[in-house]
Enzyme design. Structure first.
Site, PDB file in Angstrom:
ATOM      1  CG  ASN A 160      -1.153   5.771  -9.542  1.00 20.42           C
ATOM      2  OD1 ASN A 160      -2.291   5.425  -9.247  1.00 20.42           O
ATOM      3  ND2 ASN A 160      -0.216   6.006  -8.636  1.00 20.42           N
ATOM      4  CB  THR A 161      -5.930   5.644 -10.773  1.00 17.86           C
ATOM      5  OG1 THR A 161      -5.444   6.591  -9.829  1.00 17.86           O
ATOM      6  CG2 THR A 161      -6.009   4.276 -10.135  1.00 17.86           C
TER       7      THR A 161
ATOM      8  N   GLY B 198      -3.891  -4.974 -10.411  1.00 14.73           N
ATOM      9  CA  GLY B 198      -4.562  -4.256  -9.324  1.00 14.73           C
ATOM     10  C   GLY B 198      -6.014  -4.636  -9.191  1.00 14.73           C
TER      11      GLY B 198
ATOM     12  CB  CYS C 289      -1.101   9.253  -5.087  1.00 14.56           C
ATOM     13  SG  CYS C 289      -2.700   8.818  -4.374  1.00 14.56           S
TER      14      CYS C 289
ATOM     15  CE  LYS D 293       1.375   2.845  -9.716  1.00 14.52           C
ATOM     16  NZ  LYS D 293       0.672   2.026  -8.717  1.00 14.52           N
TER      17      LYS D 293
ATOM     18  CG  ASN E 116       3.431   2.734  -3.980  1.00 17.78           C
ATOM     19  OD1 ASN E 116       2.953   3.753  -3.479  1.00 17.78           O
ATOM     20  ND2 ASN E 116       3.435   2.535  -5.289  1.00 17.78           N
TER      21      ASN E 116
ATOM     22  CE  LYS F 215      -3.276   2.877   0.278  1.00 16.76           C
ATOM     23  NZ  LYS F 215      -4.021   3.148  -0.963  1.00 16.76           N
TER      24      LYS F 215
ATOM     25  N   GLY G 158      -7.204   7.952  -0.697  1.00 20.59           N
ATOM     26  CA  GLY G 158      -6.455   9.031  -0.047  1.00 20.59           C
ATOM     27  C   GLY G 158      -5.275   8.536   0.765  1.00 20.59           C
ATOM     28  CG  LEU G 159      -1.614   7.915  -0.766  1.00 18.57           C
ATOM     29  CD1 LEU G 159      -0.410   8.873  -0.809  1.00 18.57           C
ATOM     30  CD2 LEU G 159      -1.162   6.512  -1.169  1.00 18.57           C
TER      31      LEU G 159
HETATM   32  C1  LIG Z   1      -8.254   0.914  -4.420  1.00 16.16           C
HETATM   33  C2  LIG Z   1      -6.955   1.296  -5.076  1.00 16.16           C
HETATM   34  C3  LIG Z   1      -5.924   1.829  -4.299  1.00 16.16           C
HETATM   35  C4  LIG Z   1      -4.716   2.198  -4.884  1.00 16.16           C
HETATM   36  N1  LIG Z   1      -3.710   2.688  -4.099  1.00 16.16           N
HETATM   37  C5  LIG Z   1      -2.498   2.979  -4.655  1.00 16.16           C
HETATM   38  C6  LIG Z   1      -1.404   3.416  -3.855  1.00 16.16           C
HETATM   39  O1  LIG Z   1      -1.499   3.512  -2.629  1.00 16.16           O
HETATM   40  N2  LIG Z   1      -0.211   3.699  -4.471  1.00 16.16           N
HETATM   41  C7  LIG Z   1      -0.071   3.548  -5.836  1.00 16.16           C
HETATM   42  O2  LIG Z   1       1.030   3.809  -6.348  1.00 16.16           O
HETATM   43  N3  LIG Z   1      -1.084   3.136  -6.604  1.00 16.16           N
HETATM   44  C8  LIG Z   1      -2.287   2.839  -6.049  1.00 16.16           C
HETATM   45  N4  LIG Z   1      -3.317   2.391  -6.855  1.00 16.16           N
HETATM   46  C9  LIG Z   1      -3.089   2.260  -8.309  1.00 16.16           C
HETATM   47  C10 LIG Z   1      -2.744   0.838  -8.708  1.00 16.16           C
HETATM   48  O3  LIG Z   1      -1.544   0.411  -8.086  1.00 16.16           O
HETATM   49  C11 LIG Z   1      -2.589   0.736 -10.233  1.00 16.16           C
HETATM   50  O4  LIG Z   1      -1.571   1.604 -10.641  1.00 16.16           O
HETATM   51  C12 LIG Z   1      -3.870   1.119 -10.972  1.00 16.16           C
HETATM   52  O5  LIG Z   1      -4.995   0.684 -10.270  1.00 16.16           O
HETATM   53  C13 LIG Z   1      -3.936   0.538 -12.396  1.00 16.16           C
HETATM   54  O6  LIG Z   1      -3.910  -0.849 -12.406  1.00 16.16           O
HETATM   55  P1  LIG Z   1      -5.244  -1.775 -12.444  1.00 16.16           P
HETATM   56  O7  LIG Z   1      -6.099  -1.271 -13.538  1.00 16.16           O
HETATM   57  O8  LIG Z   1      -4.737  -3.179 -12.621  1.00 16.16           O
HETATM   58  O9  LIG Z   1      -5.908  -1.598 -11.109  1.00 16.16           O
HETATM   59  C14 LIG Z   1      -4.524   2.027  -6.285  1.00 16.16           C
HETATM   60  C15 LIG Z   1      -5.568   1.496  -7.049  1.00 16.16           C
HETATM   61  C16 LIG Z   1      -6.772   1.118  -6.470  1.00 16.16           C
HETATM   62  C17 LIG Z   1      -7.856   0.551  -7.332  1.00 16.16           C
END
Ligand SMILES: Cc1cc2nc3c(=O)[nH]c(=O)nc-3n(C[C@H](O)[C@H](O)[C@H](O)COP(=O)(O)O)c2cc1C
Ligand code: FES
Lengths: 300, 243
Positions: free
Chosen positions: A191-192, A264, A129, A164, A99, A45, A72-73
């Site tokens: 990332n998202t 993810g 993020c 990242k 991370n 996380k 929100g981390l």
């Molecule tokens: C619920 C959730 C929490 C996430 N938390 C983090 C995070 O703390 N740090 C991070 O670098 N990416 C975080 N991500 C992004 C994922 O690591 C990943 O980059 C992103 O979801 C794209 O991959 P996916 O489509 O397979 O989920 C989070 C994604 C989701 C869905």
């Protein structure tokens, strides 16, 4: 049985499938379902220097084949991670990726210093993020700010450093090149994607923060393009992610230039998706008479 | 023990209104208050949906759900013998050993789902049962026959008393109150109990993604910081909740 083993930043990954940050906690919960030691690695996380409670209000919203999140981390902080959660992750016989997020450059630097002396295998510097008010993604939008951040971190970082990237960067190839030049050992992306949902009856944004991060199958074609662009722009290895849900998806990212991949949102769709993906990778390679996964890495 | 499985549907029947009951085989005996993450292999939705254990007997797991959106609508369209993805049992469930004295069970709407299986597990303690509905009542028959009393309330007065279930219970009459239902109903009950120093347990609901405690998407504020409804709950002691 094709060879799925990959060397990545001097670490042996028994297969290229890594659980993505924020979707897998510290491995504990999923280890109740299957042996997470079967994975190539686990990304923790997102950690911040101080513990964080995360965001108020709705944190999850499903969209057509996508998921928006505004966590929100929420995390226990780097120090707690080093004294507690890392020990949980370490028992799983897989690569442990920390991370690390931050609001200020100082946060990143102090965090990295603490992690230097820990047992983590790789630091994944999260400059992307979207769910924290200041900092976070800001570092990941402009290539010159990212360059300065990564360079400062590089100077003190004694662990393999993977940066990242955010899909919200102004230019992915420029961002990738800037991070490489600043001394990153590898890149991970995406990332998202910054996104929005509206509750039309309440007449307001679903999320208290207005915007939230979109992930899942809906983002895959965009993620794939960005991974391809990054891999073309740099010589360092790339870890690809964004909507990977099957072995076929994983192969696409690998052909586009990813040495390893992260999964993810698919963990939520089916708890043992990562195992399915590893199996499907193996079957695909066998069916195509490919003996080693590296034969197809970056062939596009 | 928790299991991630593909199960064949034994029954998936319409109970009334938008309420359905899904039945699958399972060799794990769940605790009352636990839930499962369910996803059909049909349809174009992503996340499994959390559904409470309504009953468990002879290897048959009964899950009661309300169609409230696209995902549950797709689940309701699945047929007998279709394969369905079942992850669970999840969450803490009720700690039966703690439930002693005079007990009231207060449910509202689809919130009655986990309360039947709870009721079966504490039947010998003869809890009074208060159930509130908007208009149509459902699954009442299950709450007999060993109950002390069954009080049914509907907003339109069509069945049982007219009004809100919260107006028909005097929490002072009980040592322990257990509640599951709409947020306002639970808040009222919890507040009343805390004021009168009555022990109260509430089964909470929240949007979920992983269902196992990994994503932190389902947290609620408690007096001890954020807690995950899926892993630390869904059952919480009222004294921990911030109402
Ligand atoms: C619920 C959730 C929490 C996430 N938390 C983090 C995070 O703390 N740090 C991070 O670098 N990416 C975080 N991500 C992004 C994922 O690591 C990943 O980059 C992103 O979801 C794209 O991959 P996916 O489509 O397979 O989920 C989070 C994604 C989701 C869905
Ligand atoms: S739904 Fe993921 S932590 Fe509860």
């Amino acid at each position: 049985m094709a060879n799925l083993k990959v060397d990545f930043l001097g670490k042996v990954f028994k297969n290229p499938v890594v659980a993505a940050s924020g979707t897998f906690g510290f491995g504990e919960e999923y280890n109740d379902i299957y042996d997470v030691g079967l994975l190539g690695g686990i990304s923790s996380k997102g950690l911040t220097l101080k513990s964080k409670q995360g965001n108020e209000g709705i944190r999850l919203w499903e969209t057509p084949m996508g998921l928006m999140n505004s966590i929100g981390l929420q995390n226990p902080g780097v120090e707690s991670f080093i004294s507690r959660e890392i020990n949980i992750m370490k028992q799983y016989k897989t690569n442990v990726i920390a991370n690390l997020g931050g609001n200020t450059l100082d946060d990143y630097l102090i965090g990295v210093k603490l992690l230097n002396d820990s047992e983590v295998d790789i630091i994944e510097l999260n400059i992307s993020c979207p769910n924290v008010k200041e900092g976070g993604m800001a570092f990941g939008i402009k290539a010159d700010i990212a360059y300065n951040t990564v360079k400062a971190v590089r100077e003190i970082c004694r662990k393999p450093l993977m940066v990242k990237l955010s899909p919200n960067a102004e230019s992915i190839p420029e961002m990738a090149a800037a991070c490489e030049e600043a001394g990153a050992d590898a890149l991970s992306l995406i990332n998202t994607i910054n996104a929005m949902a509206i509750d039309i009856y309440a007449r307001k944004s679903v999320f208290n923060n207005y915007y939230a991060g979109l992930s899942g199958p809906a983002v895959k074609p965009i993620a794939l393009r960005m991974v391809h662009q990054s891999a073309k722009a740099v010589k360092i290895p790339v870890c690809g992610m964004g909507g990977i849900s099957s072995g076929v998806d994983a192969i696409e990212f690998i052909m586009a230039g990813a040495s390893i991949i992260q999964v993810g949102t698919a963990n939520f769709v089916k708890a043992d998706s990562c195992l399915d993906i590893i199996k499907e990778l193996d079957e695909f390679l066998d069916s195509q008479g490919i003996r080693d996964i590296k034969e197809i890495t970056g062939i596009i | 023990m928790m299991k991630n499985d593909m199960s064949k549907i034994i029954e998936n029947k319409h109970i009334c209104d938008n309420i359905f009951e899904l039945v699958v085989l399972s060799d794990i005996v769940p605790l009352p208050g636990q839930f499962y993450m369910i996803k059909g292999l049909n349809g174009d939705y992503l996340l499994p949906r959390p559904i409470s254990v309504h009953n468990y007997q002879d290897g048959k797991l009964r899950l009661l759900y309300r169609v409230s959106g696209h995902g549950t609508d797709q689940i309701s369209r699945m047929k007998v013998n279709d394969n369905i993805q079942v992850l669970g049992p999840l969450g803490n469930g009720f700690d039966i050993a703690l439930l002693n004295g005079k007990i009231a069970i207060v449910g509202g709407g689809i919130g009655i789902a986990p309360l039947l299986y709870l009721m079966k597990n504490i039947e010998s303690k003869k809890p009074d049962v208060y159930l509130g509905f908007k208009d149509e009542t459902f699954c009442l028959e299950g709450f007999g026959p060993n109950r002390n009393e069954l009080i049914v309330v509907t907003e339109d007065g069509n069945t049982g008393h007219k009004g809100y279930v919260t107006d028909f219970i005097n929490v002072k009459d009980y040592d322990i109150v257990i509640t599951c239902g709409p947020e306002i109903m639970m808040e009222k009950i919890i507040r009343a109990c805390l004021e009168k120093n009555v022990e109260v347990y509430a089964s909470m609901e929240k949007r979920m993604a992983c269902g196992v405690g990994a994503c932190l998407g389902c947290v609620i504020n408690t007096k001890n910081g954020n807690k995950r409804v899926c892993k630390d709950g869904p059952v919480f002691n009222g004294t921990d909740l911030t109402v």
